[in-house]
Write an enzyme that holds these catalytic residues in place. Sequence first.
Site, short mmCIF file in Angstrom:
data_model
loop_
_atom_site.label_atom_id
_atom_site.label_comp_id
_atom_site.label_asym_id
_atom_site.label_seq_id
_atom_site.Cartn_x
_atom_site.Cartn_y
_atom_site.Cartn_z
N GLN A 5 0.84 -1.20 0.00
CA GLN A 5 0.00 0.00 0.00
C GLN A 5 0.87 1.26 0.00
O GLN A 5 0.61 2.20 -0.74
CB GLN A 5 -0.90 0.02 1.24
CG GLN A 5 -2.07 -0.91 1.17
CD GLN A 5 -3.13 -0.37 0.25
OE1 GLN A 5 -3.23 -0.78 -0.91
NE2 GLN A 5 -3.93 0.54 0.74
N LEU A 27 -3.17 3.70 4.98
CA LEU A 27 -1.76 3.87 4.66
C LEU A 27 -1.49 4.60 3.36
O LEU A 27 -0.40 5.09 3.14
CB LEU A 27 -1.06 2.50 4.61
CG LEU A 27 -0.96 1.77 5.93
CD1 LEU A 27 -0.34 0.41 5.74
CD2 LEU A 27 -0.17 2.59 6.93
N GLU A 76 -2.70 7.53 1.98
CA GLU A 76 -2.64 8.98 1.90
C GLU A 76 -1.26 9.53 2.22
O GLU A 76 -0.74 10.37 1.50
CB GLU A 76 -3.70 9.61 2.82
CG GLU A 76 -5.12 9.44 2.34
CD GLU A 76 -5.68 8.04 2.55
OE1 GLU A 76 -5.06 7.23 3.29
OE2 GLU A 76 -6.73 7.74 1.97
#
Length: 151
Positions: A15, A80, A82
């Site tokens: 991510q 996670l 942003e």
Amino acid sequence: MDACCSLNPAIDIGQVEGSFIQGMGLYTTEELKYSPEGVLYSRGPDEYKIPAITDVPEEFNVSLLPSSQSTPTIYSSKGLGESGMFLGSSVFFAITDAVAAAHRERGIAEDFTVQSPATPEWVRMACADRFTEMIPRDDPKTFKPWSIPIA
């Protein structure tokens, strides 16, 4: 990255990596083009350049804080993306520093406008050397542009 109580560290690292590359694209290649009438030309990834596998750094270190005791986050890895996306701006600022260094090296004291996204075309023209001086600068009064920048 603080992922709190990670359910699957591999997914969380993925991510962060993915959001960094997405942010890098936002700040360096994903240029929106508008017609003089205000119509958006670049409506999707088939009409503007998005990052590809060749844009991923050769060395890309991502790690999670081990056994973080922070307040549990909602659904752990869901939040996670942003922060990783904003870290893509580091590429933009590195490019800006490189253009400033090129200006210093050539003895150019004038300020330059930093443009986001810092596309390869913008970077090349911003470096200002004998080759960029060969490019004719069109007088906006003599032609109708096919696209206009939105600042």
